[in-house]
Design a protein around this motif. Sequence first.
Motif, PDB file in Angstrom:
ATOM      1  N   VAL A  79     -12.265  -8.254  -3.153  1.00 59.87           N
ATOM      2  CA  VAL A  79     -11.256  -8.522  -4.199  1.00 59.87           C
ATOM      3  C   VAL A  79     -10.196  -9.498  -3.706  1.00 59.87           C
ATOM      4  CG1 VAL A  79     -11.571  -6.390  -5.513  1.00 59.87           C
ATOM      5  CG2 VAL A  79     -10.079  -6.379  -3.508  1.00 59.87           C
ATOM      6  N   ALA A  80     -10.476 -10.203  -2.604  1.00 59.34           N
ATOM      7  CA  ALA A  80      -9.479 -11.094  -2.018  1.00 59.34           C
ATOM      8  C   ALA A  80      -9.165 -12.304  -2.893  1.00 59.34           C
ATOM      9  CB  ALA A  80      -9.936 -11.558  -0.641  1.00 59.34           C
ATOM     10  N   ASP A  81     -10.022 -12.559  -3.879  1.00 62.28           N
ATOM     11  CA  ASP A  81      -9.763 -13.682  -4.776  1.00 62.28           C
ATOM     12  C   ASP A  81      -8.944 -13.269  -5.991  1.00 62.28           C
ATOM     13  OD1 ASP A  81     -11.734 -12.082  -5.873  1.00 62.28           O
ATOM     14  OD2 ASP A  81     -12.845 -13.751  -6.760  1.00 62.28           O
ATOM     15  N   GLN A  82      -8.510 -12.028  -6.037  1.00 61.91           N
ATOM     16  CA  GLN A  82      -7.787 -11.520  -7.201  1.00 61.91           C
ATOM     17  C   GLN A  82      -6.301 -11.342  -6.907  1.00 61.91           C
ATOM     18  OE1 GLN A  82      -9.599  -8.102  -9.116  1.00 61.91           O
ATOM     19  NE2 GLN A  82     -11.612  -8.626  -8.281  1.00 61.91           N
ATOM     20  N   ASP A  83      -5.499 -11.522  -7.930  1.00 68.78           N
ATOM     21  CA  ASP A  83      -4.060 -11.276  -7.838  1.00 68.78           C
ATOM     22  C   ASP A  83      -3.820  -9.780  -7.970  1.00 68.78           C
ATOM     23  OD1 ASP A  83      -1.357 -11.660  -7.678  1.00 68.78           O
ATOM     24  OD2 ASP A  83      -1.250 -13.092  -9.330  1.00 68.78           O
ATOM     25  N   LEU A  84      -2.590  -9.349  -7.747  1.00 70.31           N
ATOM     26  CA  LEU A  84      -2.230  -7.964  -7.999  1.00 70.31           C
ATOM     27  C   LEU A  84      -2.372  -7.656  -9.484  1.00 70.31           C
ATOM     28  CD1 LEU A  84       0.982  -7.626  -5.786  1.00 70.31           C
ATOM     29  CD2 LEU A  84      -1.342  -6.866  -5.238  1.00 70.31           C
ATOM     30  N   LEU A  85      -2.683  -6.415  -9.782  1.00 71.74           N
ATOM     31  CA  LEU A  85      -2.848  -6.008 -11.181  1.00 71.74           C
ATOM     32  C   LEU A  85      -1.519  -5.853 -11.893  1.00 71.74           C
ATOM     33  CD1 LEU A  85      -5.659  -3.322 -10.719  1.00 71.74           C
ATOM     34  CD2 LEU A  85      -5.891  -5.755 -11.283  1.00 71.74           C
ATOM     35  N   PHE A  86      -0.444  -5.629 -11.130  1.00 72.85           N
ATOM     36  CA  PHE A  86       0.902  -5.477 -11.705  1.00 72.85           C
ATOM     37  C   PHE A  86       1.908  -5.647 -10.569  1.00 72.85           C
ATOM     38  CE2 PHE A  86      -1.130  -1.298 -11.070  1.00 72.85           C
ATOM     39  CZ  PHE A  86      -0.346  -0.777 -10.039  1.00 72.85           C
ATOM     40  N   PRO A  87       3.182  -5.872 -10.870  1.00 66.71           N
ATOM     41  CA  PRO A  87       4.187  -6.003  -9.811  1.00 66.71           C
ATOM     42  C   PRO A  87       4.239  -4.740  -8.964  1.00 66.71           C
ATOM     43  CG  PRO A  87       5.071  -6.766 -11.901  1.00 66.71           C
ATOM     44  CD  PRO A  87       3.749  -6.119 -12.211  1.00 66.71           C
ATOM     45  N   PRO A  88       4.277  -4.876  -7.648  1.00 68.54           N
ATOM     46  CA  PRO A  88       4.269  -3.696  -6.776  1.00 68.54           C
ATOM     47  C   PRO A  88       5.391  -2.720  -7.113  1.00 68.54           C
ATOM     48  CG  PRO A  88       3.994  -5.699  -5.497  1.00 68.54           C
ATOM     49  CD  PRO A  88       4.319  -6.130  -6.883  1.00 68.54           C
ATOM     50  N   GLY A  89       5.039  -1.455  -7.184  1.00 70.41           N
ATOM     51  CA  GLY A  89       6.012  -0.408  -7.445  1.00 70.41           C
ATOM     52  C   GLY A  89       6.280  -0.133  -8.910  1.00 70.41           C
ATOM     53  N   SER A  90       5.671  -0.905  -9.803  1.00 70.14           N
ATOM     54  CA  SER A  90       6.010  -0.767 -11.226  1.00 70.14           C
ATOM     55  C   SER A  90       5.130   0.225 -11.971  1.00 70.14           C
ATOM     56  CB  SER A  90       5.927  -2.132 -11.919  1.00 70.14           C
ATOM     57  OG  SER A  90       4.587  -2.619 -11.916  1.00 70.14           O
ATOM     58  N   THR A  91       3.929   0.490 -11.465  1.00 70.22           N
ATOM     59  CA  THR A  91       2.956   1.305 -12.195  1.00 70.22           C
ATOM     60  C   THR A  91       2.110   2.102 -11.207  1.00 70.22           C
ATOM     61  OG1 THR A  91       2.819  -0.377 -13.938  1.00 70.22           O
ATOM     62  CG2 THR A  91       1.042   1.238 -13.870  1.00 70.22           C
ATOM     63  N   TYR A  92       1.664   3.280 -11.644  1.00 68.61           N
ATOM     64  CA  TYR A  92       0.729   4.066 -10.850  1.00 68.61           C
ATOM     65  C   TYR A  92      -0.692   3.721 -11.271  1.00 68.61           C
ATOM     66  CZ  TYR A  92      -2.021   7.996  -9.114  1.00 68.61           C
ATOM     67  OH  TYR A  92      -2.978   8.764  -8.501  1.00 68.61           O
ATOM     68  N   ALA A  93      -1.542   3.397 -10.288  1.00 70.16           N
ATOM     69  CA  ALA A  93      -2.959   3.147 -10.566  1.00 70.16           C
ATOM     70  C   ALA A  93      -3.758   3.478  -9.319  1.00 70.16           C
ATOM     71  CB  ALA A  93      -3.190   1.699 -10.977  1.00 70.16           C
ATOM     72  N   TYR A  94      -4.538   4.532  -9.391  1.00 64.20           N
ATOM     73  CA  TYR A  94      -5.339   5.014  -8.261  1.00 64.20           C
ATOM     74  C   TYR A  94      -6.322   3.929  -7.836  1.00 64.20           C
ATOM     75  CZ  TYR A  94      -7.994   8.627  -5.691  1.00 64.20           C
ATOM     76  OH  TYR A  94      -8.621   9.384  -4.728  1.00 64.20           O
ATOM     77  N   SER A  95      -6.312   3.574  -6.545  1.00 63.04           N
ATOM     78  CA  SER A  95      -7.171   2.497  -6.065  1.00 63.04           C
ATOM     79  C   SER A  95      -7.677   2.797  -4.665  1.00 63.04           C
ATOM     80  CB  SER A  95      -6.418   1.166  -6.048  1.00 63.04           C
ATOM     81  OG  SER A  95      -7.179   0.140  -5.429  1.00 63.04           O
ATOM     82  N   ASN A  96      -8.984   2.677  -4.459  1.00 63.36           N
ATOM     83  CA  ASN A  96      -9.559   2.870  -3.133  1.00 63.36           C
ATOM     84  C   ASN A  96      -9.107   1.799  -2.147  1.00 63.36           C
ATOM     85  OD1 ASN A  96     -11.345   5.232  -3.290  1.00 63.36           O
ATOM     86  ND2 ASN A  96     -12.342   4.071  -4.903  1.00 63.36           N
ATOM     87  N   SER A  97      -8.706   0.643  -2.658  1.00 68.08           N
ATOM     88  CA  SER A  97      -8.243  -0.427  -1.768  1.00 68.08           C
ATOM     89  C   SER A  97      -6.997  -0.019  -0.993  1.00 68.08           C
ATOM     90  CB  SER A  97      -7.951  -1.693  -2.577  1.00 68.08           C
ATOM     91  OG  SER A  97      -9.124  -2.236  -3.127  1.00 68.08           O
ATOM     92  N   ASP A  98      -6.154   0.814  -1.598  1.00 65.66           N
ATOM     93  CA  ASP A  98      -4.887   1.182  -0.963  1.00 65.66           C
ATOM     94  C   ASP A  98      -5.098   1.798   0.413  1.00 65.66           C
ATOM     95  OD1 ASP A  98      -3.400   0.303  -3.147  1.00 65.66           O
ATOM     96  OD2 ASP A  98      -3.421   2.257  -4.128  1.00 65.66           O
TER      97      ASP A  98
END
Length: 396
Positions: free
Chosen positions: A182-201
């Motif tokens: 997923v290195a070619d992708q931007d963040l899905l939302f501004p950091p800290g603004s939304t909860y979204a469970y992700s294995n990448s974390d």
Amino acid sequence: MPPRSEVRRRPRVRLRLSVAGLAASAVLAALVHPAQATGTPPAPDRGLQKQLDDLVRTAGGPPGAIALLRQGDRTSVYRAGVADTRTGRPPRTTDHMRIASVAKAFSGAVALRLVDRQKLDLDDTIGELLPSLPAAWHQVTLRQLLNHTSGLPDFSTAPAFLAILQEDPRHHFDSRRLLDFVADQDLLFPPGSTYAYSNSDNIAVALMAEAVTGQPYERLLAQLVYRPLGLRQTSLPQGYRLPRPYLHGYDVTPPAPPEDISEVIGASGVWASGGIVSTPKDLNAFVRAWAGGRGFLSEGTRSEQRTFIPGAASEPAGPGVNAGGLAIFRYTTRCGTVYGHTGNFPGYTQLAVGTADGRRSLTFSINTQTSKSVKPELLAKVRAVQEDFVCALLRN
């Protein structure tokens, strides 16, 4: 190469694949996981046993289930069905099993113990510690990774990653390069603004821990978690084999008989986000410490760990009302509150929780997968049974 019969069985597994659901030490061990009592164990609760029996009789339900409750130094074990449909033997507390996303609590434990040692800070960023990752991710902090508010896209849903698994479920990934998907992708939302469970974390959490210590994540698990807690049967493998004996995991799709998928999928593709193998006994010892065991985390770090986001659910959701903290979830049930983590992986669904004082703990394991997308009706029933076990755990 696997036998042809196994290859023929794989397509159904591939279609159902859901990786997203996918450890002074002697003194510390005495504090956070007291020795088991040598006296007579408490009498079993017939109501709980009946619920577990009913669960394994449910159409599409697990062939087997095992729950281990510890209240102080007293242990109760409930089991139903079988660990292995071929031999018919029951589940045991020393059976190895895939703990799925409960592994995220272990990566959280490594990170927060490094915070206590002042090797890491919750405000450390990806840019500071992992500058080779995409610049668009550089402002994400360790705290945001641990509470799933980072915005990192989930590598386990990337088409290229899934295509490799579809072709070869036992493919050996370079676990430290999983974020490349997923290195070619931007963040899905501004950091800290939304909860979204992700294995990448949790992949990024493990990489941060390696960056500040210069040691492999597997060694950090041993030094910071396994050894202090006396976890002798817990490991993070790379391959698809499970240590013997093990709780066999099944795909259950009636009217077909349960299909053993315990060793169909390799662990390298989930690594710090879901690859740990443990036993009910070891997992119970871990969650006592993680939920509240004295001496495992400092009071200040424990307070940060328990800063919860209301409504942030684990995957799958645990019993009661869920809220998310730093690699830990709060489950508020009708009988009280417990803390821990859940997980699901092809063949397995897990719950590991403990009380805030670390004196009581519960692990609840079944040998089939269920989540909000895989058998949601079964998940609803599992959660109801889990809540009754939590009530028994909290009962005076």
